[in-house]
Scaffold this motif. Structure first.
Motif, mmCIF file in Angstrom:
data_model
loop_
_atom_site.group_PDB
_atom_site.id
_atom_site.type_symbol
_atom_site.label_atom_id
_atom_site.label_comp_id
_atom_site.label_asym_id
_atom_site.label_seq_id
_atom_site.Cartn_x
_atom_site.Cartn_y
_atom_site.Cartn_z
ATOM 1 N N GLU A 8 46.394 45.399 61.490
ATOM 2 C CA GLU A 8 45.463 44.946 62.347
ATOM 3 C C GLU A 8 45.884 43.742 64.055
ATOM 4 O OE1 GLU A 8 43.666 40.665 61.452
ATOM 5 O OE2 GLU A 8 45.488 39.438 60.536
ATOM 6 N N TYR A 9 44.738 43.586 65.159
ATOM 7 C CA TYR A 9 45.384 43.289 66.446
ATOM 8 C C TYR A 9 44.343 42.263 66.214
ATOM 9 C CZ TYR A 9 45.098 43.273 71.568
ATOM 10 O OH TYR A 9 45.651 42.862 72.850
ATOM 11 N N PRO A 10 44.994 41.085 66.460
ATOM 12 C CA PRO A 10 44.131 39.359 66.112
ATOM 13 C C PRO A 10 42.817 39.649 66.753
ATOM 14 C CG PRO A 10 46.130 39.287 65.643
ATOM 15 C CD PRO A 10 46.352 41.361 66.289
ATOM 16 N N PRO A 11 42.876 40.117 68.508
ATOM 17 C CA PRO A 11 41.796 39.545 69.495
ATOM 18 C C PRO A 11 41.056 40.499 69.460
ATOM 19 C CG PRO A 11 44.294 39.843 71.050
ATOM 20 C CD PRO A 11 44.067 40.126 69.098
ATOM 21 N N CYS A 12 40.631 41.582 68.255
ATOM 22 C CA CYS A 12 39.708 42.524 68.304
ATOM 23 C C CYS A 12 39.158 41.773 67.165
ATOM 24 C CB CYS A 12 40.767 43.525 66.962
ATOM 25 S SG CYS A 12 39.456 44.955 66.931
ATOM 26 N N SER A 13 37.389 41.953 67.654
ATOM 27 C CA SER A 13 36.931 40.973 67.114
ATOM 28 C C SER A 13 36.521 41.988 65.595
ATOM 29 C CB SER A 13 35.286 41.168 67.302
ATOM 30 O OG SER A 13 35.086 42.572 67.613
ATOM 31 N N THR A 14 36.525 43.392 65.536
ATOM 32 C CA THR A 14 36.230 43.769 63.978
ATOM 33 C C THR A 14 37.552 43.752 62.792
ATOM 34 O OG1 THR A 14 34.862 45.894 65.255
ATOM 35 C CG2 THR A 14 35.883 45.741 63.532
ATOM 36 N N HIS A 33 50.498 42.898 62.695
ATOM 37 C CA HIS A 33 49.768 42.631 64.290
ATOM 38 C C HIS A 33 50.355 44.551 64.089
ATOM 39 C CE1 HIS A 33 49.337 42.899 68.434
ATOM 40 N NE2 HIS A 33 48.763 41.059 68.240
ATOM 41 N N ILE A 34 49.183 45.180 64.501
ATOM 42 C CA ILE A 34 49.567 46.261 64.787
ATOM 43 C C ILE A 34 49.623 46.784 66.211
ATOM 44 C CG2 ILE A 34 47.023 47.207 65.349
ATOM 45 C CD1 ILE A 34 47.021 49.335 63.792
ATOM 46 N N LYS A 35 50.125 45.872 67.668
ATOM 47 C CA LYS A 35 50.156 46.337 68.519
ATOM 48 C C LYS A 35 51.684 46.073 67.999
ATOM 49 C CE LYS A 35 49.963 45.687 73.210
ATOM 50 N NZ LYS A 35 48.837 45.095 74.332
ATOM 51 N N GLU A 36 52.388 44.801 67.610
ATOM 52 C CA GLU A 36 53.852 44.530 67.783
ATOM 53 C C GLU A 36 54.107 45.441 66.565
ATOM 54 O OE1 GLU A 36 53.636 39.923 66.960
ATOM 55 O OE2 GLU A 36 52.772 39.936 68.503
ATOM 56 N N GLN A 37 53.806 46.059 65.348
ATOM 57 C CA GLN A 37 54.494 47.226 64.476
ATOM 58 C C GLN A 37 53.740 47.884 64.311
ATOM 59 O OE1 GLN A 37 55.139 43.168 61.321
ATOM 60 N NE2 GLN A 37 57.314 44.728 61.160
ATOM 61 N N PRO A 38 53.691 48.798 64.936
ATOM 62 C CA PRO A 38 52.500 49.717 64.920
ATOM 63 C C PRO A 38 53.146 50.387 63.515
ATOM 64 C CG PRO A 38 53.652 50.416 66.692
ATOM 65 C CD PRO A 38 53.920 48.633 66.289
ATOM 66 N N PRO A 39 53.068 51.022 63.091
ATOM 67 C CA PRO A 39 52.570 51.860 61.672
ATOM 68 C C PRO A 39 54.124 52.907 62.030
ATOM 69 C CG PRO A 39 50.992 52.564 61.956
ATOM 70 C CD PRO A 39 50.879 51.440 62.575
ATOM 71 N N THR A 40 54.811 53.050 60.709
ATOM 72 C CA THR A 40 56.448 53.805 61.674
ATOM 73 C C THR A 40 55.950 55.421 61.289
ATOM 74 O OG1 THR A 40 56.906 53.503 59.150
ATOM 75 C CG2 THR A 40 58.248 52.405 60.803
ATOM 76 N N SER A 62 38.236 55.553 71.123
ATOM 77 C CA SER A 62 37.476 54.325 71.756
ATOM 78 C C SER A 62 38.473 53.387 72.249
ATOM 79 C CB SER A 62 35.922 53.924 70.807
ATOM 80 O OG SER A 62 36.671 52.530 69.636
ATOM 81 N N GLY A 63 39.870 52.871 72.392
ATOM 82 C CA GLY A 63 40.311 52.691 72.476
ATOM 83 C C GLY A 63 40.678 53.462 74.354
ATOM 84 N N GLN A 64 41.279 52.294 74.722
ATOM 85 C CA GLN A 64 42.236 52.961 76.092
ATOM 86 C C GLN A 64 43.370 53.305 76.547
ATOM 87 O OE1 GLN A 64 42.681 48.805 78.327
ATOM 88 N NE2 GLN A 64 40.877 49.002 79.352
ATOM 89 N N SER A 65 44.181 53.172 75.296
ATOM 90 C CA SER A 65 45.300 54.084 75.022
ATOM 91 C C SER A 65 44.738 55.988 75.270
ATOM 92 C CB SER A 65 46.337 54.054 74.099
ATOM 93 O OG SER A 65 46.381 52.405 74.616
ATOM 94 N N LYS A 95 43.958 53.262 64.698
ATOM 95 C CA LYS A 95 42.608 52.737 64.512
ATOM 96 C C LYS A 95 42.214 51.666 63.411
ATOM 97 C CE LYS A 95 37.179 52.987 64.080
ATOM 98 N NZ LYS A 95 36.387 53.328 64.432
ATOM 99 N N ARG A 96 41.364 50.896 64.060
ATOM 100 C CA ARG A 96 41.514 49.285 63.017
ATOM 101 C C ARG A 96 40.051 49.084 63.065
ATOM 102 N NH1 ARG A 96 42.913 49.521 68.797
ATOM 103 N NH2 ARG A 96 41.663 47.582 69.701
ATOM 104 N N PRO A 97 40.282 47.419 62.092
ATOM 105 C CA PRO A 97 41.256 47.504 61.568
ATOM 106 C C PRO A 97 41.351 49.141 60.535
ATOM 107 C CG PRO A 97 39.518 46.425 60.306
ATOM 108 C CD PRO A 97 39.231 47.417 61.643
ATOM 109 N N LEU A 98 43.006 48.994 60.102
ATOM 110 C CA LEU A 98 43.993 50.212 58.504
ATOM 111 C C LEU A 98 44.138 48.747 57.537
ATOM 112 C CD1 LEU A 98 44.206 52.848 59.082
ATOM 113 C CD2 LEU A 98 46.452 52.198 59.816
ATOM 114 N N LEU A 99 43.238 49.101 56.693
ATOM 115 C CA LEU A 99 43.614 48.701 55.418
ATOM 116 C C LEU A 99 44.085 49.614 54.235
ATOM 117 C CD1 LEU A 99 43.897 45.677 53.948
ATOM 118 C CD2 LEU A 99 41.441 47.028 52.423
ATOM 119 N N ILE A 100 45.417 49.177 54.115
ATOM 120 C CA ILE A 100 45.947 50.250 52.648
ATOM 121 C C ILE A 100 46.310 49.524 51.357
ATOM 122 C CG2 ILE A 100 48.361 51.617 52.295
ATOM 123 C CD1 ILE A 100 47.014 52.397 55.734
#
Length: 127
Positions: A8-14, A33-40, A62-65, A95-100
């Motif tokens: 997840e990205y904590p600031p994201c409302s979803t 935290h998906i930005k600090e620790q993206p999936p490898t 839909s993201g800026q990147s 795409k977030r949140p991503l639930l495994i």
């Protein structure tokens, strides 16, 4: 028994809604935290092969990147390895949140990947 990893990205409302939903349902999970620790790249390849989810489903279209890299135009010409490398380099492309959802062997289902928060889909997979 299920083990859940919420990327997840904590600031994201979803993401916040998804976290609250899991908590309200009494579903234990581990958060990352998906930005600090993206999936490898290895994690992504494993999740894709074991879940059967299409690779394109993991992109945050839909993201800026995504827009800044012009991926709408570029992705169709890219191979899977290049797409996985992009996702593992920049968690904001995912795409977030991503639930495994990983079930222990006695559960028998293996692995489920849920990209984005859709309560009905999550309920079906978890409850």
């Amino acid at each position: 028994m299920k083990r859940l990893l919420l990327l997840e990205y904590p600031p994201c409302s979803t993401c916040r809604r998804a976290r609250s939903w899991l908590t309200e349902q009494g579903v234990p999970f581990t958060s990352r935290h998906i930005k600090e620790q993206p999936p490898t790249a290895d994690e992504l390849r494993d999740w894709l092969s074991r879940s059967g989810i299409p690779l394109k489903r993991l992109f945050n279209t839909s993201g800026q990147s995504y827009r800044q890299l012009h991926l709408k135009e570029r992705l169709p010409g890219m191979g899977d390895a290049e797409q996985v490398a992009l996702l593992s380099d920049d968690g904001m492309l995912v795409k977030r949140p991503l639930l495994i959802v990983e079930e222990t062997p006695e559960g028998g289902k293996g692995l489920t990947v849920l990209a984005g928060f859709r309560p009905a889909e999550w309920e079906e997979a978890l409850l």
